[in-house]
Scaffold this active site. Structure first.
Site, mmCIF file in Angstrom:
data_model
loop_
_atom_site.group_PDB
_atom_site.id
_atom_site.type_symbol
_atom_site.label_atom_id
_atom_site.label_comp_id
_atom_site.label_asym_id
_atom_site.label_seq_id
_atom_site.Cartn_x
_atom_site.Cartn_y
_atom_site.Cartn_z
ATOM 1 N N LYS A 14 47.921 27.207 52.925
ATOM 2 C CA LYS A 14 48.465 25.971 52.929
ATOM 3 C C LYS A 14 49.084 25.380 51.834
ATOM 4 C CE LYS A 14 46.236 24.206 57.013
ATOM 5 N NZ LYS A 14 45.200 23.606 57.614
ATOM 6 N N ASN A 63 32.160 30.030 39.449
ATOM 7 C CA ASN A 63 33.334 29.671 39.832
ATOM 8 C C ASN A 63 34.205 30.185 38.797
ATOM 9 O OD1 ASN A 63 35.795 28.610 40.408
ATOM 10 N ND2 ASN A 63 35.033 26.687 40.647
ATOM 11 N N ASP A 103 41.309 35.399 47.966
ATOM 12 C CA ASP A 103 41.360 34.283 48.989
ATOM 13 C C ASP A 103 43.005 33.705 49.196
ATOM 14 O OD1 ASP A 103 39.071 34.856 50.035
ATOM 15 O OD2 ASP A 103 38.057 32.833 49.123
ATOM 16 N N ASP A 114 46.883 41.945 50.432
ATOM 17 C CA ASP A 114 47.478 42.104 51.769
ATOM 18 C C ASP A 114 48.601 41.075 52.028
ATOM 19 O OD1 ASP A 114 45.986 40.226 52.175
ATOM 20 O OD2 ASP A 114 44.969 41.117 54.023
ATOM 21 N N GLU A 157 31.551 36.376 41.353
ATOM 22 C CA GLU A 157 31.788 35.852 42.841
ATOM 23 C C GLU A 157 31.216 34.509 43.071
ATOM 24 O OE1 GLU A 157 33.179 37.081 45.700
ATOM 25 O OE2 GLU A 157 32.311 35.360 46.439
ATOM 26 N N ASP A 193 35.622 42.687 37.458
ATOM 27 C CA ASP A 193 36.348 42.343 38.926
ATOM 28 C C ASP A 193 36.300 40.790 39.242
ATOM 29 O OD1 ASP A 193 37.421 43.347 41.213
ATOM 30 O OD2 ASP A 193 35.562 43.299 42.281
HETATM 31 C C1 LIG Z 1 39.121 38.138 50.449
HETATM 32 S S1 LIG Z 1 37.462 38.332 49.192
HETATM 33 C C2 LIG Z 1 37.791 40.126 48.538
HETATM 34 C C3 LIG Z 1 36.647 40.470 48.148
HETATM 35 C C4 LIG Z 1 36.808 42.168 47.320
HETATM 36 N N1 LIG Z 1 37.748 41.791 46.338
HETATM 37 C C5 LIG Z 1 37.732 42.900 48.121
HETATM 38 O O1 LIG Z 1 38.708 43.205 48.050
HETATM 39 O O2 LIG Z 1 36.902 43.544 49.041
HETATM 40 C C6 LIG Z 1 37.979 37.423 48.009
HETATM 41 C C7 LIG Z 1 36.666 37.013 47.256
HETATM 42 O O3 LIG Z 1 36.914 36.163 46.046
HETATM 43 C C8 LIG Z 1 35.876 35.155 46.013
HETATM 44 N N2 LIG Z 1 36.357 34.021 45.338
HETATM 45 C C9 LIG Z 1 37.189 33.092 45.715
HETATM 46 N N3 LIG Z 1 37.453 32.193 44.860
HETATM 47 C C10 LIG Z 1 36.613 32.410 43.654
HETATM 48 C C11 LIG Z 1 36.305 31.662 42.559
HETATM 49 N N4 LIG Z 1 36.908 30.572 42.213
HETATM 50 N N5 LIG Z 1 35.461 32.255 41.656
HETATM 51 C C12 LIG Z 1 34.851 33.595 42.076
HETATM 52 N N6 LIG Z 1 35.010 34.180 43.155
HETATM 53 C C13 LIG Z 1 35.892 33.561 43.932
HETATM 54 C C14 LIG Z 1 35.409 34.742 47.429
HETATM 55 O O4 LIG Z 1 34.222 34.502 47.553
HETATM 56 C C15 LIG Z 1 35.436 36.317 48.110
HETATM 57 O O5 LIG Z 1 34.326 36.791 48.056
#
Ligand SMILES: C[S@@+](CC[C@H](N)C(=O)[O-])C[C@H]1O[C@@H](n2cnc3c(N)ncnc32)[C@H](O)[C@@H]1O
Length: 212
Positions: free
Chosen positions: A122, A92, A118, A154, A65, A40
């Site tokens: 922009k 990352n 995320d 979404d 994460e 995931d």
């Molecule tokens: C909006 S949250 C959604 C969390 C979960 N998947 C949900 O649907 O409830 C997006 C997650 O992706 C993580 N994330 C964003 N860029 C990332 C990256 N380059 N590597 C690992 N995690 C990342 C963020 O920190 C965040 O916890």
């Protein structure tokens, strides 16, 4: 249980996130390292995988994460429950996915979920979005034939962009359920973000891809 407070977004291009992680010793993480693996990407607080790991004991579940406190908290919970098929890694994804995948036993990666990543609205922040051509190429390299990538968001523009990135790669075929462009239901279990979106009555755009 109270939720720990963390920054809402972190910039994956920030200097402090540029060193790829050293993958763990998988035998110390999962009791059965050769079970099918569900990864995931952007696992957030990790509750989605927590439910999946309880449902499918014959699979391993790995959350990736970038917000370390969330990973520590999710692993604390998994360890308390003493589940041997669930683990979260602080990394990352944009620079650590390949080292992680190449360190796993061959042929275990069978399912990948990328859920509500995320959006980075922009256009000058587009490079911060998690689904980049390089990430798709790594998934294509390491997923088994017939392996699945499930995405949801979404944000229509973002779901469309993720689909475009996956469709551009010759290894992936999109699966339609015959009703419309987007899957009407999540075939797995709802994520925290998904539940919040549904509670607001807002639309969700879902798609499934299979590796040829
Ligand atoms: C909006 S949250 C959604 C969390 C979960 N998947 C949900 O649907 O409830 C997006 C997650 O992706 C993580 N994330 C964003 N860029 C990332 C990256 N380059 N590597 C690992 N995690 C990342 C963020 O920190 C965040 O916890």
């Amino acid at each position: 249980m109270p939720l720990i407070r963390v920054r809402q977004h972190v910039n994956p291009l920030a200097r402090k996130f540029q060193t790829p992680i050293d993958p763990p010793i998988w035998e110390q993480v999962f009791s059965q390292t050769n079970q099918p693996l569900h990864m995931d990407i952007g696992s957030g607080r990790g509750r989605f995988l927590l439910q999946m790991a309880q449902r499918e004991l014959n699979w391993n579940f790995l959350g990736l994460e970038i917000r370390e406190p969330l990973v520590m908290e999710a692993n604390r919970l998994a360890n308390q429950l003493d589940w041997q098929n669930l683990h979260y890694l602080f990394c990352n994804v944009n620079n650590s996915l390949e080292p992680i995948l190449s360190s796993l036993p061959t042929g275990v990666l069978q399912r990948v979920t990328i859920q509500f990543p995320d959006p980075w609205f922009k256009s000058r922040h587009a490079k911060r979005r998690v689904v980049q051509p390089q990430l798709v190429a790594h998934l294509a390299n390491y997923l088994v034939v017939g392996g699945e990538v499930f995405i949801q968001s979404d944000q229509h523009f973002l779901a469309t962009q993720m689909c475009d990135r996956l469709q551009e790669h010759p290894a992936f075929t999109r699966v339609f359920n015959g009703v419309g462009e987007w899957l009407s239901e999540n075939p797995l279990v709802p994520t925290e973000r998904e539940i919040a979106t549904q509670n607001k009555g807002e639309p969700i755009y879902r798609a499934l891809f299979v590796k040829r």
